[in-house]
Design a protein around this motif. Structure first.
Motif, PDB file in Angstrom:
ATOM      1  N   HIS A  33     -24.240  15.277-110.106  1.00 38.49           N
ATOM      2  CA  HIS A  33     -25.804  16.425-109.134  1.00 38.49           C
ATOM      3  C   HIS A  33     -26.104  15.801-107.323  1.00 38.49           C
ATOM      4  O   HIS A  33     -27.045  15.984-107.012  1.00 38.49           O
ATOM      5  CB  HIS A  33     -26.852  16.300-109.571  1.00 38.49           C
ATOM      6  CG  HIS A  33     -26.866  17.148-110.832  1.00 38.49           C
ATOM      7  ND1 HIS A  33     -26.391  18.008-111.266  1.00 38.49           N
ATOM      8  CD2 HIS A  33     -27.493  16.339-112.572  1.00 38.49           C
ATOM      9  CE1 HIS A  33     -26.552  18.585-112.632  1.00 38.49           C
ATOM     10  NE2 HIS A  33     -26.931  17.219-113.609  1.00 38.49           N
ATOM     11  N   ASP A  34     -24.425  14.931-107.435  1.00 38.08           N
ATOM     12  CA  ASP A  34     -25.478  14.144-105.498  1.00 38.08           C
ATOM     13  C   ASP A  34     -24.626  15.085-104.238  1.00 38.08           C
ATOM     14  O   ASP A  34     -23.940  16.426-104.988  1.00 38.08           O
ATOM     15  CB  ASP A  34     -24.112  13.288-105.511  1.00 38.08           C
ATOM     16  CG  ASP A  34     -24.434  12.414-104.168  1.00 38.08           C
ATOM     17  OD1 ASP A  34     -24.760  13.330-103.617  1.00 38.08           O
ATOM     18  OD2 ASP A  34     -24.065  11.692-104.298  1.00 38.08           O
ATOM     19  N   ARG A  35     -25.574  15.988-103.902  1.00 36.27           N
ATOM     20  CA  ARG A  35     -24.995  17.541-102.753  1.00 36.27           C
ATOM     21  C   ARG A  35     -25.221  16.901-101.186  1.00 36.27           C
ATOM     22  O   ARG A  35     -24.908  17.351-100.566  1.00 36.27           O
ATOM     23  CB  ARG A  35     -26.575  18.543-102.953  1.00 36.27           C
ATOM     24  CG  ARG A  35     -26.483  18.521-104.185  1.00 36.27           C
ATOM     25  CD  ARG A  35     -28.330  19.810-104.094  1.00 36.27           C
ATOM     26  NE  ARG A  35     -29.372  19.027-103.518  1.00 36.27           N
ATOM     27  CZ  ARG A  35     -30.712  19.750-103.937  1.00 36.27           C
ATOM     28  NH1 ARG A  35     -30.197  21.254-104.002  1.00 36.27           N
ATOM     29  NH2 ARG A  35     -31.499  18.878-103.338  1.00 36.27           N
ATOM     30  N   THR A  36     -25.239  15.247-101.511  1.00 36.11           N
ATOM     31  CA  THR A  36     -25.007  14.793-100.301  1.00 36.11           C
ATOM     32  C   THR A  36     -23.040  14.098-100.536  1.00 36.11           C
ATOM     33  O   THR A  36     -22.760  14.763 -99.602  1.00 36.11           O
ATOM     34  CB  THR A  36     -25.213  13.201 -99.912  1.00 36.11           C
ATOM     35  OG1 THR A  36     -26.899  13.686-100.329  1.00 36.11           O
ATOM     36  CG2 THR A  36     -25.091  12.347 -98.225  1.00 36.11           C
ATOM     37  N   VAL A  37     -23.153  13.206-100.555  1.00 35.65           N
ATOM     38  CA  VAL A  37     -21.209  12.738-101.303  1.00 35.65           C
ATOM     39  C   VAL A  37     -21.019  13.437-102.868  1.00 35.65           C
ATOM     40  O   VAL A  37     -21.298  13.184-103.438  1.00 35.65           O
ATOM     41  CB  VAL A  37     -21.212  11.730-101.631  1.00 35.65           C
ATOM     42  CG1 VAL A  37     -19.358  11.420-101.520  1.00 35.65           C
ATOM     43  CG2 VAL A  37     -21.616  11.447-100.147  1.00 35.65           C
ATOM     44  N   THR A  38     -21.164  14.920-102.747  1.00 33.64           N
ATOM     45  CA  THR A  38     -20.373  15.919-103.572  1.00 33.64           C
ATOM     46  C   THR A  38     -19.386  14.906-104.663  1.00 33.64           C
ATOM     47  O   THR A  38     -18.545  14.199-104.420  1.00 33.64           O
ATOM     48  CB  THR A  38     -20.291  17.153-103.671  1.00 33.64           C
ATOM     49  OG1 THR A  38     -18.688  17.087-102.893  1.00 33.64           O
ATOM     50  CG2 THR A  38     -20.824  17.963-102.540  1.00 33.64           C
TER      51      THR A  38
END
Length: 97
Positions: free
Chosen positions: A35-40
């Motif tokens: 669920h990383d939205r910075t480094v997808t």
């Protein structure tokens, strides 16, 4: 706090076309969070696919149900143990040159 990710996608695009992977001797573990939205996860996998062209061992692992803050959120111990176990395995493996 959500941040614009366009710069990361632009960087990944540039990596894929402008940067040549230099031969390196050190192994690399690319860790991703579902669920990383910075480094997808898509971007992390793209980085891994570029780096795996190196002659050194390069591995990828994605942690399910985690955010960008892997080292500070609940369950960080699993991430730390995985990375440490990986490092111990890599340093124990005989070098092939």
């Amino acid at each position: 706090m959500p941040t614009p990710t366009n710069i990361f996608y632009q960087a990944a695009g540039m990596l894929g076309t402008a940067v040549k992977v230099k031969a390196r001797k050190q192994p690399l573990l690319v860790i991703s969070a579902e669920h990383d939205r910075t480094v997808t996860p898509y971007l992390a996998k793209a980085i891994f696919n570029i780096q795996k062209k190196s002659p050194a061992r390069t591995d990828f692992h994605q942690f399910a149900d985690r955010s960008h803050f892997l080292a500070g959120e609940k369950g960080w111990e699993e991430v730390a143990h995985y990375a440490l176990d990986w490092a111990n395995e890599v340093t124990a493996a005989p070098s092939i040159h």
